[in-house]
Design a protein around this motif. Sequence first.
Motif, PDB file in Angstrom:
ATOM      1  N   LEU A   1      21.260  33.494 -19.242  1.00 35.92           N
ATOM      2  CA  LEU A   1      20.290  33.340 -18.144  1.00 35.92           C
ATOM      3  C   LEU A   1      20.924  33.616 -16.784  1.00 35.92           C
ATOM      4  CD1 LEU A   1      18.337  30.237 -19.436  1.00 35.92           C
ATOM      5  CD2 LEU A   1      17.532  32.600 -19.323  1.00 35.92           C
ATOM      6  N   ALA A   2      22.252  33.565 -16.711  1.00 39.82           N
ATOM      7  CA  ALA A   2      22.924  33.833 -15.437  1.00 39.82           C
ATOM      8  C   ALA A   2      23.287  35.306 -15.283  1.00 39.82           C
ATOM      9  CB  ALA A   2      24.177  32.975 -15.317  1.00 39.82           C
TER      10      ALA A   2
ATOM     11  N   ARG B   1      22.296  38.908 -14.553  1.00 43.76           N
ATOM     12  CA  ARG B   1      21.195  39.510 -13.802  1.00 43.76           C
ATOM     13  C   ARG B   1      20.348  40.458 -14.654  1.00 43.76           C
ATOM     14  NH1 ARG B   1      22.226  39.959  -7.926  1.00 43.76           N
ATOM     15  NH2 ARG B   1      24.349  39.425  -8.539  1.00 43.76           N
TER      16      ARG B   1
ATOM     17  N   THR C   1      18.392  37.978 -17.601  1.00 42.95           N
ATOM     18  CA  THR C   1      17.696  36.724 -17.314  1.00 42.95           C
ATOM     19  C   THR C   1      16.175  36.910 -17.346  1.00 42.95           C
ATOM     20  OG1 THR C   1      17.653  34.876 -15.792  1.00 42.95           O
ATOM     21  CG2 THR C   1      17.714  37.065 -14.811  1.00 42.95           C
ATOM     22  N   THR C   2      15.462  35.777 -17.459  1.00 38.67           N
ATOM     23  CA  THR C   2      13.999  35.878 -17.610  1.00 38.67           C
ATOM     24  C   THR C   2      13.280  35.969 -16.271  1.00 38.67           C
ATOM     25  OG1 THR C   2      13.939  33.479 -17.723  1.00 38.67           O
ATOM     26  CG2 THR C   2      13.918  34.654 -19.805  1.00 38.67           C
TER      27      THR C   2
ATOM     28  N   LYS D   1      13.843  35.642 -11.568  1.00 39.69           N
ATOM     29  CA  LYS D   1      14.711  35.401 -10.411  1.00 39.69           C
ATOM     30  C   LYS D   1      14.997  33.916 -10.211  1.00 39.69           C
ATOM     31  CE  LYS D   1      14.778  39.148  -7.101  1.00 39.69           C
ATOM     32  NZ  LYS D   1      13.809  40.155  -7.551  1.00 39.69           N
TER      33      LYS D   1
ATOM     34  N   VAL E   1      14.857  31.401 -12.426  1.00 43.33           N
ATOM     35  CA  VAL E   1      15.728  30.909 -13.495  1.00 43.33           C
ATOM     36  C   VAL E   1      17.165  31.333 -13.224  1.00 43.33           C
ATOM     37  CG1 VAL E   1      16.264  31.118 -15.944  1.00 43.33           C
ATOM     38  CG2 VAL E   1      13.885  30.930 -15.209  1.00 43.33           C
ATOM     39  N   TRP E   2      17.342  32.591 -12.860  1.00 46.05           N
ATOM     40  CA  TRP E   2      18.679  33.120 -12.590  1.00 46.05           C
ATOM     41  C   TRP E   2      19.357  32.338 -11.474  1.00 46.05           C
ATOM     42  CZ3 TRP E   2      20.597  35.515  -8.086  1.00 46.05           C
ATOM     43  CH2 TRP E   2      21.849  36.105  -8.235  1.00 46.05           C
TER      44      TRP E   2
ATOM     45  N   ASP F   1      20.197  28.748 -12.510  1.00 49.19           N
ATOM     46  CA  ASP F   1      21.293  28.726 -13.480  1.00 49.19           C
ATOM     47  C   ASP F   1      22.633  29.027 -12.811  1.00 49.19           C
ATOM     48  OD1 ASP F   1      22.301  28.401 -16.059  1.00 49.19           O
ATOM     49  OD2 ASP F   1      22.292  30.560 -16.393  1.00 49.19           O
ATOM     50  N   ARG F   2      22.621  30.045 -11.918  1.00 45.51           N
ATOM     51  CA  ARG F   2      23.844  30.371 -11.169  1.00 45.51           C
ATOM     52  C   ARG F   2      24.384  29.160 -10.426  1.00 45.51           C
ATOM     53  NH1 ARG F   2      26.853  35.466 -10.608  1.00 45.51           N
ATOM     54  NH2 ARG F   2      26.406  35.800 -12.788  1.00 45.51           N
TER      55      ARG F   2
ATOM     56  N   SER G   1      29.064  35.563 -18.517  1.00 46.03           N
ATOM     57  CA  SER G   1      27.871  36.138 -17.892  1.00 46.03           C
ATOM     58  C   SER G   1      28.247  37.439 -17.188  1.00 46.03           C
ATOM     59  CB  SER G   1      27.203  35.155 -16.935  1.00 46.03           C
ATOM     60  OG  SER G   1      27.941  35.039 -15.746  1.00 46.03           O
TER      61      SER G   1
ATOM     62  N   GLU H   1      26.800  41.179 -17.962  1.00 40.42           N
ATOM     63  CA  GLU H   1      26.211  42.038 -16.937  1.00 40.42           C
ATOM     64  C   GLU H   1      26.721  43.469 -17.041  1.00 40.42           C
ATOM     65  OE1 GLU H   1      26.743  40.126 -13.143  1.00 40.42           O
ATOM     66  OE2 GLU H   1      24.843  39.046 -13.357  1.00 40.42           O
TER      67      GLU H   1
END
Lengths: 261, 264
Positions: free
Chosen positions: A94-95, A97, A100-101, A103, A105-106, A109-110, A156, A160
């Motif tokens: 989820l972290a 980019r 992830t599902t 913005k 959530v991202w 999570d970040r 993560s 990416e």
Amino acid sequence: MSAVLPKKPAKNWPLILGAGGFLLLMTIWSGTGIGFSLSELVCNIASGSRLLQESWPPDFGFLPRLVGPFMETVNIAIIGTVVGGMLSIPIAVLAARNLTTGKIVWFADRNFMNILRTLPDLFWAMLFATAVGFGPVAGALALSVFTVAVISKLWSESLESIDMGLPEAVRAVGGSWLEMIRYGAIPQALQTYVSYALYAFELNVRASMVLGLVGAGGIGMILESQRANFEYERVTMIILFVLVAVLIIEQFSSYIRNKLA
Amino acid sequence: MNTAKGAIAFQQTNVVYPNGVVGMKDLNLNIEPGEFVVIVGSSGAGKSTLLRAINGLNRVTSGTVSVNGTPVPQKEGRELRELRKHVGMIFQDFRLVKRLSVMSNVLIGRLAHVAGWRTLLNLWPEHDRAIAMRALERVGITEKAWTKASQLSGGQQQRVGIARALAQEPAIILADEPVASLDPVTTHQIMRDLVTINQELGITTLVNLHFLDLAREYGKRIIGLKDGELVYDGSAKTVTESDFKDIYGREFTDDDLLNEDAKL
């Protein structure tokens, strides 16, 4: 035959002296700040040497009593790595980019990951000790959080950098988001995951000894009790034992990681 | 193999990318079930855009794309997955899971047909394994079923890509430059496979190609695109050299032909 070298540029003396002087000043300022003085250090060296004399030779008779606590340390590290390693998977995905599902959530999570990393493992040990009492369980829980902090951030970033063609192909056959992650993304980053998990395990073995110092069980607890009783020959024995054990674990782990690379 | 029909229709369809590039301009196009269509055009003419609009990998800006009379949903979700379930896609770069076996890769074509909890746990029903095996039989690489995808040659990998699409039991196959990374011999084998599948199974097949001689040899119907616009639509038998010049907007060279000796 002799090649003509261009003239060597002059050294930037003002910069070198300036930087050197700045570092010196910073050191003096910091030293006085914490009350550090060289003369005191020299005067106290005698008590230091007495400590060293008392610490030698190591008390080999103490060795059999170390195996049990060390196994406990390793158990704490294993539980921490497994639990933390599993929790890291969704957190890392989820972290990332590209996977992830959404913005929000991202972003959430970040920041969650950043908070985990900012707080030290000792803090988590204290926190869980208050929750479940001092002992190995608190240590294992603290290391689980610590493992999430280590793996999720690193992994993560690996996620990416994967090739997005395959996830798109999984989407194109009608796959859901979870199936895209399962078949399109994770297979590409599986090796790095295993590698980071082993790395986290190495860190956890060492960290679980530190946690033992504050009562989270394992060999760290024995180390602390022997030190408090001034049994320095036993302390030396513990340090030697741990040194050898950690070296063996690190060799084993780096062997596997090299095989994977 | 299945009952779903593969009719495709574009009505006044436009695609404009966020960076302002026009990928498709006022496209009107009807493709009947079971047709074999080759799409040609220079790079950036909108060939991929056309294919990817059909399975919703690209959104359309205005107008509609429909498959079997149903408009292609313009957001991810159950409806779009339902459509994609019956639309296979083949890619230039194969897009296989390199570290998994050929069989596992072909089973990915069954993802939308099998319950999610089963696919996530890798528990494939016998019925779906049999379909995957039949798909491998059709492209003639059953003996490689348990080989890792990374150990196959390019041509074999593309066959796995075709088998994965066949495992979907699709009504439509979209092949985006399927032979662009293959050598000439393998190229002809893959093109023949696609033609045979189209003839025997009646799957509507759209193939993007940039080699003119291949387009002419394998296409039944040729569609020419230029700057996102339809500039040619006709039989492969009657396409002329000047038609190709119109599509490409320039004289063509040996680089546009797979076989340099071929004459158009």
